[in-house]
Design an enzyme around this catalytic site. Structure first.
Site, mmCIF file in Angstrom:
data_model
loop_
_atom_site.group_PDB
_atom_site.id
_atom_site.type_symbol
_atom_site.label_atom_id
_atom_site.label_comp_id
_atom_site.label_asym_id
_atom_site.label_seq_id
_atom_site.Cartn_x
_atom_site.Cartn_y
_atom_site.Cartn_z
ATOM 1 C CD GLU A 115 14.666 10.000 -16.464
ATOM 2 O OE1 GLU A 115 14.256 9.159 -15.657
ATOM 3 O OE2 GLU A 115 13.897 10.611 -17.231
ATOM 4 C CD GLU B 205 13.326 9.434 -21.413
ATOM 5 O OE1 GLU B 205 12.351 9.407 -20.628
ATOM 6 O OE2 GLU B 205 14.320 8.728 -21.264
HETATM 7 C C1 GCO Z 1 12.300 7.774 -17.581
HETATM 8 C C2 GCO Z 1 12.956 6.774 -18.360
HETATM 9 C C3 GCO Z 1 12.098 5.954 -19.270
HETATM 10 C C4 GCO Z 1 10.658 5.785 -18.841
HETATM 11 C C5 GCO Z 1 9.795 6.949 -19.318
HETATM 12 C C6 GCO Z 1 8.358 6.799 -18.855
HETATM 13 O O1 GCO Z 1 12.385 8.940 -17.962
HETATM 14 O O2 GCO Z 1 11.781 7.401 -16.542
HETATM 15 O O3 GCO Z 1 13.971 7.366 -19.138
HETATM 16 O O4 GCO Z 1 12.783 4.733 -19.197
HETATM 17 O O5 GCO Z 1 10.150 4.609 -19.400
HETATM 18 O O6 GCO Z 1 10.259 8.151 -18.782
HETATM 19 O O7 GCO Z 1 8.336 6.718 -17.451
#
Ligand code: GCO
Length: 450
Positions: free
Chosen positions: A167, A355
């Protein structure tokens, strides 16, 4: 009548976590400070003043945690390396004890029959490098490439799936733009320059990976959440396009269209990043796959007082859905739309959903067990949306849920829980939730039952 959504034979199932969010041991075995170690100590930045000093204490409990991952049936585990644990000053002398931890983790995972997927950067820049200018400084490209070389050389004989950054939008715009993430800078121009340097650092690390002939594949992980103009007005549609350009075009266009979002850069005026000759050629095509992180969808309103994009987001929840504990609008169709957008507008690249998950109330019973039916409903609906995208030609090859464990949720501290496994932060006891048992059956069957 029950419906079965069967996934392709080679579909990759897994779960993800990140170093700063689970490891703890921030002062041990020679680890250096990261920008998060400094940021969490600034007043009022983190809910309840929480820090990652202990987190889930994964650094000390790693063997137990790998056994737990095996118990819940994970074939793949996506973790991140803490740059300052490996290079305490960010560059120069390697901290062998820090690198040894990841060496042991990879060996434990392989012994357990779990494939390790390694992400090099999940926001924990060494503080020493921030003090030299951080990601806004062009030298950050070389700092990252040198760090990548150290990790490639130690782990590439056993790791065959890599990502450079998790990200980059969050690292750039929450870290250097809005200041709600480390290092806590509020400067739009630095944020756009950071985003560009993150992409250049990604490209140079991929170039090194490929030139060195390391086995496997290497990609980039982007958070691509859904965006819908709040109305049909030209102002709202233009605002939605600007948010799309900052969160999607800025990264996808140079990678897959071999162009920068130049109209957007013109609109940004002085905030636009400085691009050097050869940068576009370096970034173009510099990824074997795209990691897609997806959580929610937002309405976009034009708002003259809405920051540098003159836009304001409002959570969008699809009919029959509400918001998660994060206040994010639940819209499973949004995942399908992001996957089909990649197919229709960016050449249908190889994608993994790297994710997807939700923060839920997670009230435990007297034994610490959480009957998280709401999380199961969320995950099931998103997997069905992914299955529909597959049926419409998406080149998606896997799904990693966020997250294995409850963990440090950045500016929200430990107040939000995303895990398949509950962590009691007083005792550090781990208790698989109902969703862990459900997900194990999905993986076993390679299918979702509706
Ligand atoms: C994100 C990060 C994670 C977060 C998850 C929940 O995508 O922001 O990779 O570290 O903890 O997404 O917000």
């Amino acid at each position: 009548m029950e419906r079965t959504f069967q996934f392709p034979e080679d579909f990759q199932w897994g779960a993800a976590a990140s170093a700063y969010q689970i490891e703890g041991a921030r002062d041990e075995d020679g680890t250096g400070k990261s920008i998060w170690d400094q940021f969490v100590r600034l007043p009022d930045r983190i809910i309840h003043g929480d820090t990652g000093d202990v987190a889930c204490d994964h650094y000390h409990r790693m063997p137990e945690d790998v056994r737990l991952m095996k118990q819940i049936g994970l074939p793949n585990y996506s973790f991140t390396v803490s740059w300052p644990r490996v290079l305490p000053e960010g560059e120069g002398e390697v901290n062998e004890r820090g690198l040894d931890f990841y060496d042991r983790l990879v060996d434990r995972l392989l012994e357990a029959g779990i494939n390790p997927k390694v992400t090099l950067y999940h926001w924990d820049l060494p503080l020493a490098l921030q003090e030299k200018g951080g990601w806004p400084h062009r030298d950050s490209i070389n700092w990252f490439t040198d760090y990548a070389r150290v990790v490639f050389e130690r782990l590439s004989d056993r790791v065959n799936m890599w990502a450079t950054h998790n990200e980059p939008w969050v690292a750039a715009f929450l870290g250097y733009g809005q200041g709600i993430h480390a290092p806590g800078v509020c400067d739009a121009t630095k944020a756009f320059q950071t985003a560009h340097h993150l992409m250049m650092a990604h490209a140079r690390a991929v170039e090194l990976f490929r030139q060195s002939g390391y086995p496997g594949e290497i990609g980039l992980i982007l958070n691509l959440n859904g965006l819908r103009p709040a109305s049909d007005s030209e102002a709202d549609r233009a605002a939605s396009q600007r948010v799309y350009d900052e969160t999607h075009s800025l990264f996808l266009d140079p990678l897959y269209r071999h162009q920068f979002p130049n109209e957007f850069f013109d609109w940004l005026g002085p905030h636009a990043p400085e691009i050097q000759p050869g940068d576009l050629e370096a970034i173009a095509g510099s990824t074997d796959y795209l990691g897609l992180n997806h959580y929610n969808t937002d309405f976009v309103h034009h708002d003259h007082f809405g920051g540098w994009l003159k836009a304001r987001l409002e959570p969008y929840a699809a009919p029959g859905w509400g918001k998660t504990e994060m206040g994010w609008g639940i819209n499973p169709e949004g995942l399908k739309q992001e996957l089909l957008n990649l197919k229709e507008n960016y050449g249908n690249p190889k994608v993994y959903v790297t994710e997807n998950g939700c923060a839920a109330p997670d009230t435990p019973d007297e034994n610490g067990f959480v009957r998280d039916l709401d999380r199961i409903r969320f995950l099931k609906a998103h997997l069905i949306a992914l299955h529909e995208a597959l049926g419409e030609g998406s080149n998606v090859h896997g799904y990693y849920t966020w997250s294995v464990f409850d963990n440090f949720e950045w500016e929200r501290g430990y107040s939000k829980r995303f895990g398949l496994v509950r962590v009691n932060y007083q005792t550090l006891e781990r208790t698989p939730k109902l969703s862990a048992h459900w997900y194990r059956n999905v993986i076993r069957d390679n299918a979702v039952q509706l």
